[in-house]
Structures are given as C-alpha cells and as structure tokens.
Design an enzyme around this catalytic site. Structure first.
Site, PDB file in Angstrom:
ATOM      1  CE  LYS A   1      -2.080   2.725   2.889  1.00 16.60           C
ATOM      2  NZ  LYS A   1      -2.115   3.863   2.191  1.00 16.60           N
TER       3      LYS A   1
ATOM      4  CD  GLU B   1      12.865   3.880   8.585  1.00 16.28           C
ATOM      5  OE1 GLU B   1      12.636   5.028   9.194  1.00 16.28           O
ATOM      6  OE2 GLU B   1      13.068   4.062   7.238  1.00 16.28           O
TER       7      GLU B   1
ATOM      8  CB  CYS C   1      12.665   9.006   9.037  1.00 22.68           C
ATOM      9  SG  CYS C   1      12.945   7.741   7.740  1.00 22.68           S
TER      10      CYS C   1
ATOM     11  CD  GLU D   1       9.825  12.193  12.313  1.00 24.82           C
ATOM     12  OE1 GLU D   1       8.459  11.762  12.640  1.00 24.82           O
ATOM     13  OE2 GLU D   1      10.718  11.751  11.740  1.00 24.82           O
TER      14      GLU D   1
ATOM     15  N   GLY E   1       6.853   4.891   8.452  1.00 23.46           N
ATOM     16  CA  GLY E   1       6.067   6.000   8.705  1.00 23.46           C
ATOM     17  C   GLY E   1       6.077   6.658  10.117  1.00 23.46           C
ATOM     18  CB  SER E   2       3.893   9.029  12.036  1.00 18.74           C
ATOM     19  OG  SER E   2       2.730   8.145  12.030  1.00 18.74           O
ATOM     20  CB  THR E   3       6.623   7.242  16.452  1.00 21.85           C
ATOM     21  OG1 THR E   3       7.904   7.161  16.083  1.00 21.85           O
ATOM     22  CG2 THR E   3       6.594   6.382  17.675  1.00 21.85           C
ATOM     23  CD  GLU E   4      -0.286  10.115  15.742  1.00 25.39           C
ATOM     24  OE1 GLU E   4       0.203  10.937  15.153  1.00 25.39           O
ATOM     25  OE2 GLU E   4      -1.499  10.240  15.733  1.00 25.39           O
TER      26      GLU E   4
HETATM   27  P1  ADP Z   1       2.437  10.756   7.798  1.00 24.56           P
HETATM   28  O1  ADP Z   1       1.824  11.114   9.039  1.00 24.56           O
HETATM   29  O2  ADP Z   1       3.816  11.324   7.592  1.00 24.56           O
HETATM   30  O3  ADP Z   1       1.622  10.954   6.561  1.00 24.56           O
HETATM   31  P2  ADP Z   1       1.889   8.343   8.405  1.00 24.56           P
HETATM   32  O4  ADP Z   1       2.409   7.341   9.302  1.00 24.56           O
HETATM   33  O5  ADP Z   1       0.333   8.607   8.630  1.00 24.56           O
HETATM   34  O6  ADP Z   1       2.704   9.362   7.845  1.00 24.56           O
HETATM   35  O7  ADP Z   1       1.923   7.296   7.040  1.00 24.56           O
HETATM   36  C1  ADP Z   1       2.493   6.429   6.489  1.00 24.56           C
HETATM   37  C2  ADP Z   1       1.747   5.465   5.733  1.00 24.56           C
HETATM   38  O8  ADP Z   1       0.931   4.864   6.666  1.00 24.56           O
HETATM   39  C3  ADP Z   1       0.645   5.630   4.551  1.00 24.56           C
HETATM   40  O9  ADP Z   1       0.901   4.696   3.738  1.00 24.56           O
HETATM   41  C4  ADP Z   1      -0.388   5.738   5.591  1.00 24.56           C
HETATM   42  O10 ADP Z   1      -1.641   5.703   4.527  1.00 24.56           O
HETATM   43  C5  ADP Z   1      -0.558   4.788   6.584  1.00 24.56           C
HETATM   44  N1  ADP Z   1      -1.349   4.604   7.609  1.00 24.56           N
HETATM   45  C6  ADP Z   1      -1.771   5.754   8.246  1.00 24.56           C
HETATM   46  N2  ADP Z   1      -2.857   5.379   9.237  1.00 24.56           N
HETATM   47  C7  ADP Z   1      -2.407   3.919   9.285  1.00 24.56           C
HETATM   48  C8  ADP Z   1      -3.227   3.222  10.093  1.00 24.56           C
HETATM   49  N3  ADP Z   1      -4.163   3.297  11.247  1.00 24.56           N
HETATM   50  N4  ADP Z   1      -3.019   1.767   9.960  1.00 24.56           N
HETATM   51  C9  ADP Z   1      -2.126   1.401   8.824  1.00 24.56           C
HETATM   52  N5  ADP Z   1      -1.683   2.279   8.071  1.00 24.56           N
HETATM   53  C10 ADP Z   1      -1.823   3.615   8.178  1.00 24.56           C
END
Ligand code: ADP
Length: 500
Positions: free
Chosen positions: A195, A270, A304, A401, A248-251
């Site tokens: 994805k 990561e 990152c 960040e 992606g983000s830590t959250e």
């Molecule tokens: P940013 O906040 O920098 O956009 P994200 O961590 O939100 O980075 O996004 C990185 C990836 O994670 C994207 O492909 C996004 O669609 C996906 N993503 C966002 N929220 C979720 C979730 N709850 N579960 C799985 N994947 C997610």
C-alpha cells in the site's frame, strides 16, 4: 525569497497520458477499481491542484489481494527456483532504469521533490536495491549444527519465506521505500500486498505495470491504493497476512503493532527520528555547514533521518549558524518538476500547517528564528527553509519530529563527550545521528555512545543498499537494507534428525 512557478516544462505526452488516464489497483493479474467504487484525489503539492484520482480501497479489496497473494505463494512462486526469482528481480531493475523518466516525473509530480533528486538519486537507487536483492535470492542458506547430546544426529536450519507480507509505505521517498520493502521480500520468496501512501500512489501503480512486464507470476505483487485508516488498518489486522512491514510515523507504528496482535503477525517498523547533528570544535567548518544544511533541507526535511537538532561547539557556533542561514536563504524554491528547483514544497497542506505551527511554538517558547520561519508564498505548500537558534531541550521544536525544512540548534561549550552524548540521546527517537569532526578518537567514542541505528561521521543522510537502516528506541523494530532485511522476510526452521 521567491518561488518560481513559470519554469515547469510541459509533461512528456506519455507521462501526461498515464497521469490523466484512469487508475486501478493491481490484484492478481487484474487492474480493478475499489469494490466500493470510491476514489481519492492525488494533488500536486506545488499548487494544490488535483492531478489524478485513484481507487480508495477498503477491507474488501484487501481480502481479494490477500487471496491472490496466498494463491501465488501456495502455487507458482514457491515452485520457482531461486535463480529464476533472481532473474525476474533483475529484469524488474532493468525496467525501472529503462523507465527512469516516467518514474522520476511521477515521483516528483506527486511528492513535490526536485526532479534531479528523483532522476539522479531515488530512481537509480530503487533499481540498485532490486539488483542487490536479486543477488541475495540465490544465497539464502541455513546452517548445520553440531549437537551436544549423545548419539548420532544431523541438525540443520532452513530459511523459509515468512509468507504473505503486507507493506505500508510513506510519501517522502515513494519509490525507494517501495524498493527497500518489495525487493528483499521477493528475494526471500514472499508474496506481497503493497500500500503506497495516499499522497503518492502514481509511481507505485506504474511500478505495478513494470512488475507485470517483467513477467512475475500473478499475485506475487499486489498494489492497493487507499487511506491508512482503511486499507492500512485492514492489512495490519488481516488474519491471513503473516507479516506487516511499515515505514511512517511513530504514532501510526504503534497502531499497526497493536492491530497485528490478532494473529501475532510479524511486525517491522521504521518510524520517526530526531537526528542530532553534532559539530565538534575542530570540525572543518565549510564541510560541516554544507553537510548540516543538507541534513536539514534535503527533501524539504521530509526524511526520517533528517538532521534536526544541531549541537554546535560554542567557539564555532556563530560561524556555523550564519553559514547555514546563508545557504538556506539561497535555496531556489519551486515546483519539483522545475529542473532548477533546489527546495520543493512539502507534501500536503496538513504537513505545511503542522510545520508552521511547530515553528510558531518555537518562537513563542523563546527560540530565535535566524531565517525563514513561515510559509513561503500563498500557492502550494511551500515552507521557507528555517533556522532556529538558542533552542532548549524542553521546546516542542526539539522534542517533536517536524518533518519540514527546519534546523534547530543549540551551542555546547565543553568537550565532555559523555555529557554531549547524554544531550544528544535526550529524545524518544533513535534512528540516526551525525558527527562532524576531524578527531578520530572523538568520532569513534561518540559513535559508540549515541543511541541510534545509524551514526554518520562527516556525512549525513548517506544510505547504501548494503548498510542496515532502522531504529533504536521508538524509531522502530528491525533493520531494512543489507543482509539484515532478509531476516525480516524469512522464518528459520530447525530440523533435528536422530540417525538410526
Ligand atoms: P504521515 O503522518 O507522515 O503521513 P503516516 O505514518 O500517517 O505518515 O503514513 C505512512 C503510511 O501509513 C501511509 O501509507 C498511510 O496511509 C499509512 N497509515 C496511516 N494510518 C494508518 C493506520 N491506522 N493503519 C495502517 N496504516 C496507516
């Protein structure tokens, strides 16, 4: 500081036809709309205009893609010998090179990054990553063990593909993040549901076409577009996905790790970073200024590993800071597709608002804005390259960040490496760090004390496909690139035989 809007060359007709065409998701060998019929818009971040609509998948589409991936791993893909897999992966790398103009243009159009960075950096790196792992496909071996029990034994390990893997990637390096995940998984013999980020699906969809052109069996690589909360969440929780890999983000990493507990799928993450950039008193100032500027401003700071917390020795602090500010002020802002652009927009309105909010917080917390400090212009999502001085460890600009073109600095005034390492380690993240010095002893001592997955010395943001990359602390689980990435995509099976 002006932003150039008039220098974007017209799209090559082939690229224009692809962008303007109708987009579908790759499931098995078919290109499908979302089962729900929904779509999501892709935006040019240099002007906010919609450039394409792609399917907005959901859990029904994830189910179909997982079925296709399962069928492939139970069928033709697992019957293929590693050398044949290697040849296909190598062919894919050649197709990436042959399509560098298309891929680089798509990459810069949808992410906003300078076209030169895509064309000369990210796309070739993507191809090289596939070549490197093509080489590994034939070299994934087990071991034989010498057994301690009495009697005659033969014991060995096998390295088997972990199975169907879900891979969720971000928008900051849409193609190299794809390669870091897809290439080792293919080498290991896994099948994939990928994805891309909702902001940058076009390059990944074109990549899907190249997968088909290379001749991979159907279902080995499936590509779903859609939002994280729907497609990403369904992948993380899916009972028939054996492993999920995420950048992606830590959250969001935390959400994915939680969602994965249902079937206890393997998870690699990561995540965010807040890299210290440490300039010791003896550093080559010109080199440090150039390196630190690029650490902060490369890819508009949307990396990152970006250098964000600068610790600069007091005796050279003013010189280094004015050098970085001067470089920041000279950067040419413009659309990613303008060949003269050095600093593109950030990826979205949401990111731009977050970055400018954090800068404002820094200002009200008492930090000094040396240059930049606001949105640039009124069109698109540009942020002025910003240098913030006299920060304190408790400020949000130092703790959070930022993911934008913002360098935050503080001076240090002694040569106590333990104290310096303690300050550099004062963050929940641990992805990367850089040290600028000519003192070999200090470089190695500090490198050992810094708690991060990568320590660069006299360089920053240097990634090579051979070098493992990943995080300590809340920057993640596992390491990508190098041989270590193969660990993420294989299970080790022990076979112990009592000889009759
Ligand atoms: P940013 O906040 O920098 O956009 P994200 O961590 O939100 O980075 O996004 C990185 C990836 O994670 C994207 O492909 C996004 O669609 C996906 N993503 C966002 N929220 C979720 C979730 N709850 N579960 C799985 N994947 C997610």
């Amino acid at each position: 500081m002006t932003i150039r809007f008039d220098a974007v060359p017209p799209l090559d007709p082939k690229v224009a036809a692809f962008v303007g065409g109708s987009h579908a998701m790759l499931v098995g060998n078919a290109w499908l709309p979302a089962a729900s019929g929904k779509t999501l818009d892709v935006v040019d971040p240099s002007n906010g205009r919609i450039i394409a609509a792609v399917p907005a998948g959901d859990s029904a589409d994830v189910d179909l893609a997982v079925q296709a991936a399962r069928k492939a791993i139970d069928g033709p893909w697992s019957k293929m010998v590693p050398a044949e897999r290697a040849r296909l992966i190598w062919k894919l790398a050649d197709l990436i090179d042959a399509n560098v103009d298309m891929l680089a243009t798509l990459n810069s159009y949808e992410s906003g990054k300078p076209i030169g960075d895509s064309r000369n950096g990210e796309v070739p790196f993507t191809a090289e990553t596939f070549r490197y792992y093509a080489g590994w496909a034939t070299k994934i071996n087990g071991e034989t063990m010498t057994i301690n029990a009495p009697g005659d034994w033969h014991a060995y390990t096998r390295r088997e593909p972990v199975g169907v893997v879900g891979q969720i990637i971000p928008w900051n390096f849409p193609l190299s993040m794809l390669a870091w995940k897809v290439a080792p998984a293919l080498a290991a013999g896994c099948t994939i549901v990928l994805k891309p980020a909702e902001q940058t699906p076009l390059g990944a969809l074109y990549f899907g076409k190249l997968v088909q052109d290379a001749g991979f069996p159907e279902g080995v690589v499936n590509i779903l577009t859609g939002f994280g909360e729907t497609v990403g969440a369904a992948m993380s929780a899916h009972p028939d996905i054996d492993k999920v890999a995420f950048t992606g983000s830590t959250e969001v990493g935390r959400l994915i790790a939680r969602a994965a507990t249902g079937n206890l799928k393997k998870v690699s993450l990561e995540l965010g970073g807040k890299a210290p950039t440490i300039v010791l008193g003896d550093a080559d100032i010109d080199m440090a200024v150039a390196g630190a500027s690029s650490a902060a401003f490369f890819n508009a700071g949307q990396s990152c590993g970006a250098g964000t917390r600068f610790f600069v020795h007091k005796k050279i602090y003013d010189k280094v800071m004015s050098g970085i500010a001067e470089r920041a002020e000279k950067l040419k802002l413009g659309a990613g597709l303008d060949p003269a652009t050095e600093l593109g927009p950030v990826v979205s309105q949401q990111q731009m608002e977050r970055i400018t909010r954090l800068i404002s917080e820094g200002r009200s917390d008492g930090a000094e804005i040396v240059t930049g400090g606001a949105r640039a212009g009124h069109v698109g999502y540009f942020v002025k390259p910003t240098v913030i001085s006299r920060t304190r460890p408790d400020m949000s600009v130092i703790r959070e960040e930022i993911f934008g073109p913002v360098a935050c600095a503080m001076p240090f005034d002694d040569d106590d490496l333990d104290k310096l390492a303690k300050d550099a380690n004062d963050t929940e993240y641990g992805l990367a760090a850089s040290i600028w010095t000519n003192n070999l002893g200090a470089a190695h001592r500090l490198a050992a004390k810094i708690k991060s997955g990568t320590v660069w010395v006299n360089c920053h943001n240097f990634n090579d496909v051979t070098m493992p990359f990943g995080g300590f602390k809340q920057s993640g689980w596992g390491r990508e690139l190098g041989e270590q990435a193969l660990q993420l995509y294989t299970e080790t099976k022990t076979v112990a035989i009592r000889l009759p």
